[in-house]
Every structure is written in structure tokens, then in C-alpha cells.
Design a protein around this motif. Sequence first.
Motif, mmCIF file in Angstrom:
data_model
loop_
_atom_site.group_PDB
_atom_site.id
_atom_site.type_symbol
_atom_site.label_atom_id
_atom_site.label_comp_id
_atom_site.label_asym_id
_atom_site.label_seq_id
_atom_site.Cartn_x
_atom_site.Cartn_y
_atom_site.Cartn_z
ATOM 1 N N GLU A 85 40.158 34.933 43.231
ATOM 2 C CA GLU A 85 41.467 34.795 42.604
ATOM 3 C C GLU A 85 42.135 36.152 42.394
ATOM 4 O OE1 GLU A 85 42.939 32.011 41.936
ATOM 5 O OE2 GLU A 85 41.323 30.530 42.061
ATOM 6 N N GLY A 86 41.373 37.206 42.580
ATOM 7 C CA GLY A 86 41.935 38.542 42.401
ATOM 8 C C GLY A 86 41.929 39.035 40.962
ATOM 9 N N TRP A 87 41.172 38.366 40.118
ATOM 10 C CA TRP A 87 41.162 38.764 38.707
ATOM 11 C C TRP A 87 40.073 39.780 38.416
ATOM 12 C CZ3 TRP A 87 41.366 32.870 37.756
ATOM 13 C CH2 TRP A 87 42.685 32.438 37.925
ATOM 14 N N VAL A 88 39.110 39.833 39.299
ATOM 15 C CA VAL A 88 38.005 40.762 39.132
ATOM 16 C C VAL A 88 37.780 41.449 40.465
ATOM 17 C CG1 VAL A 88 35.503 40.901 38.795
ATOM 18 C CG2 VAL A 88 36.872 39.486 37.271
ATOM 19 N N ASP A 89 37.386 42.699 40.401
ATOM 20 C CA ASP A 89 37.121 43.452 41.623
ATOM 21 C C ASP A 89 35.744 44.097 41.518
ATOM 22 O OD1 ASP A 89 37.597 44.452 44.099
ATOM 23 O OD2 ASP A 89 39.395 45.589 43.526
ATOM 24 N N ARG A 90 35.294 44.664 42.643
ATOM 25 C CA ARG A 90 34.015 45.348 42.654
ATOM 26 C C ARG A 90 34.221 46.849 42.659
ATOM 27 N NH1 ARG A 90 29.608 42.806 45.380
ATOM 28 N NH2 ARG A 90 29.821 40.574 45.080
ATOM 29 N N ALA A 91 33.271 47.541 42.057
ATOM 30 C CA ALA A 91 33.305 48.999 42.130
ATOM 31 C C ALA A 91 31.881 49.509 42.220
ATOM 32 C CB ALA A 91 34.010 49.581 40.904
ATOM 33 N N ALA A 92 31.683 50.498 43.043
ATOM 34 C CA ALA A 92 30.352 51.073 43.192
ATOM 35 C C ALA A 92 30.024 51.956 42.003
ATOM 36 C CB ALA A 92 30.291 51.881 44.484
ATOM 37 N N THR A 105 40.777 43.314 36.936
ATOM 38 C CA THR A 105 41.995 43.879 37.517
ATOM 39 C C THR A 105 43.162 43.730 36.539
ATOM 40 O OG1 THR A 105 42.644 41.764 38.473
ATOM 41 C CG2 THR A 105 41.245 43.175 39.821
ATOM 42 N N ASP A 106 44.273 44.350 36.880
ATOM 43 C CA ASP A 106 45.467 44.181 36.060
ATOM 44 C C ASP A 106 45.900 42.724 36.049
ATOM 45 O OD1 ASP A 106 45.391 46.858 35.562
ATOM 46 O OD2 ASP A 106 47.045 47.396 36.880
ATOM 47 N N ASP A 107 45.857 42.103 37.226
ATOM 48 C CA ASP A 107 46.162 40.678 37.299
ATOM 49 C C ASP A 107 45.236 39.872 36.394
ATOM 50 O OD1 ASP A 107 48.151 41.096 39.084
ATOM 51 O OD2 ASP A 107 47.208 40.017 40.751
ATOM 52 N N GLY A 108 43.988 40.264 36.407
ATOM 53 C CA GLY A 108 43.014 39.555 35.580
ATOM 54 C C GLY A 108 43.337 39.678 34.100
ATOM 55 N N LEU A 109 43.757 40.858 33.720
ATOM 56 C CA LEU A 109 44.102 41.071 32.316
ATOM 57 C C LEU A 109 45.315 40.241 31.921
ATOM 58 C CD1 LEU A 109 43.391 42.501 29.732
ATOM 59 C CD2 LEU A 109 44.706 44.489 30.487
ATOM 60 N N VAL A 110 46.288 40.197 32.832
ATOM 61 C CA VAL A 110 47.472 39.384 32.570
ATOM 62 C C VAL A 110 47.079 37.916 32.410
ATOM 63 C CG1 VAL A 110 49.581 38.471 33.632
ATOM 64 C CG2 VAL A 110 49.099 40.934 33.689
ATOM 65 N N LYS A 111 46.265 37.471 33.358
ATOM 66 C CA LYS A 111 45.802 36.084 33.308
ATOM 67 C C LYS A 111 45.059 35.790 32.003
ATOM 68 C CE LYS A 111 44.639 31.999 34.906
ATOM 69 N NZ LYS A 111 45.659 30.961 35.168
ATOM 70 N N LEU A 112 44.203 36.709 31.626
ATOM 71 C CA LEU A 112 43.410 36.537 30.405
ATOM 72 C C LEU A 112 44.300 36.449 29.179
ATOM 73 C CD1 LEU A 112 40.647 36.497 28.961
ATOM 74 C CD2 LEU A 112 40.741 38.994 28.924
#
Lengths: 158, 158
Positions: A85-92, A105-112
Motif C-alpha cells: 500500500e506504500g505505507w511502510v518501506d524498507r531500509a537497510a 512513510t509519509d503516506d503511512g503517517l497520513v493514513k495513520l
Amino acid sequence: MSSQVLREQAPAVEAWIKLIRGQSAAVKAVNAQLVADHGLTVNDFECMLLLARAEERQMRRVDLAEQLILTASGITRLLDGLEQEGWVDRAACASDRRVTYAVLTDDGLVKLREASKSHVADLRAFFEARYTNEELEQLAELLGRLTTDAPELDCSVD
Amino acid sequence: MSSQVLREQAPAVEAWIKLIRGQSAAVKAVNAQLVADHGLTVNDFECMLLLARAEERQMRRVDLAEQLILTASGITRLLDGLEQEGWVDRAACASDRRVTYAVLTDDGLVKLREASKSHVADLRAFFEARYTNEELEQLAELLGRLTTDAPELDCSVD
DNA sequence: GCGATACAATTGACTACGCAAGCAATAGTA
DNA sequence: TACTATTGCTTGCGTAGTCAATTGTATCGC
């Protein structure tokens, strides 16, 4: 054939039964609303909330699992959905290449944030119809003792 | 972008989170033991227990669903398993042919009794390590209010 | 008695997990 | 330095449960 023994109710058994029934009923009600209004499950929401509160909005998967009382594979699958959904991303992780962070993600924060509005209102309606504030604190204190394996969920003062 | 709102914790929210975490932790522990020792899930056990306590050791599926906070189809599938093991049987209802009773067999009662021994001991160990008897009664009373939709099998005018 | 409606139960398709196995990467030990 | 755990994560498979659709039976208004 007497069933006498089956009718005994130690207080522990009584509490156990009310715990599993009560939680089922509460989750069923709250989750249905959350899914209907925002397309999120309770664990989706709680996961994003943990991330939002974490340092840099990111956490190791293993720590998410511990907090949410899920297994590692449960977390992988939960995050699969949120990533799509693009609300969470991966980072090493620079210092440990086994680790993959989950990042809100920013989108995730907005959604939340958006979901929080009605979800918190639903929650409060459900609980405040049944308990006073004092009782809620009492209940929280008692229930908190059940997770003496899993650690505190109140992290960071920021 | 301030996350301020995400840190607020109404007592209802606090209680909610502890409820879902606490129940997960408790069920995970207790269920693992029950499955390992007797090959029964918590719902298998609770279902047989309800039947054992019921009039003639039998109940309508619909009433089981209500008590266990499951859907009708969930009950069908749960009973499928218990029927295959021979612990539960079916019986027709003379007065309403839509109804199929679930009946606890003698084997089922034996199994339930046997499982009860260690299961009740496990439960008590888990809860009594964390609470006094008074607290358990308090907890049960509070949790009981969560099911104000689902409980009480009054139904039938008979 | 007859049609509309409600109810009990089952089924198929799906979701949300858990478990066990496996792969990398790290840490501990010699 | 090499060797053996241990840890973080993912994947295949299995299970418990949901929802929507379906079937058969009851019940209510007329």
C-alpha cells in the motif's frame, strides 16, 4: 457419571474465560469498524502506530514482533501488505546487514492520522460506555501484568 | 510534521492496547501447553466444556457460536474436527428440523476430564502467579462487561 | 393455505496467522 | 584465523477463522 468437577470455577478460570470471550467480542467490534472505515486491521494500525512513535519512524522487524506479540513470519506478512500500500518501506541497517528496518512513510503517517480519528473515537465509545476512567486505569494495570514476558510498549519520551 | 496526537493516551486506549497484547500473550502460552499436552486448542476445550455443562450434554450450533464468540461457519468447522475425533456427535432436533445439536460423547467427556487436569493447573499457575484471588475476581468482573452484546443464553420460550 | 421473510447450518474462497526449514550475516570461541 | 553457534528474516505449507452464497425449514401476515 458426575460432571461435578467441570462446574468448579477457580477465580483464575473465571478470569481466563472472561478474558478470551471479552477480547474476542471487543476485537470483533472494533476491528470491523476499522476495516470498514479505513481498510486496516487492528494489527495494521498498531504496527503503524508503533512505527510512528519510534525513533526516525523505523523499527527492526524483530522488535515489532515482540511488541505486537507476533512471530517473525507474522510480521513479514503483515508488513508485506503495508509495503504494497506504500505505507511502510524498507531500509537497510548499516551496522548489521541481517537487519531490514520497517519505516513508516509519509503516506503511512497520513493514513495513520486519518484512521486515528475515527478509530480512537470508536475505541473510546466502546470502552467508556462500559467503564469509568478509574476502572479503565485499573483494567489496564491488571492486564499489563499478562505480558511479563513481552516488554513495555511505552518507549521513548522523544 | 508533529506526531503529537499519536502520543496521547486516553485511558480507554491504554486499556485497549493492554487488552489485545495481554490476551495474545496469555492465549499463546496457555494454548501452546494445551495443544502440546492434549492436542486440543483453547476453543476445542471451551466448546467441549460448554457441552459438558449443558442440559443433556448438547447444544444448538447457533448457541455455541454465541457463547464462543464465533460465527456459525466457525462452529461448523470447529465441530468437524471434534466429530472426526469422536468427541462430539450430531443429533437431530425433533421440534425444529433446521437444527442439528452438537452432543458431547462419552469419549468426549473422558477426554475433557483428562485434559482439564493439566489445563486448569496451567491456567491457575499462569494467573495466580500474577494476581491475588481478589484481583482475579475484580478482573473477571471488569472483563465480563465487554460481552454485553453476546452473552446469556436465554433464547427459547420452549 | 400461501407467499414473504427469517433462521439454522453448510460450503467455497479467502485472510491471518503459526511452525519448521532455510539462508545470510554476526558473535563467540579456540 | 577458522568453526560453530546464534540471530534476523523469508518462504512453503498447514490451520483456524471470516464472509458471502446456498439450501432447507419455520413462521408470520393475510
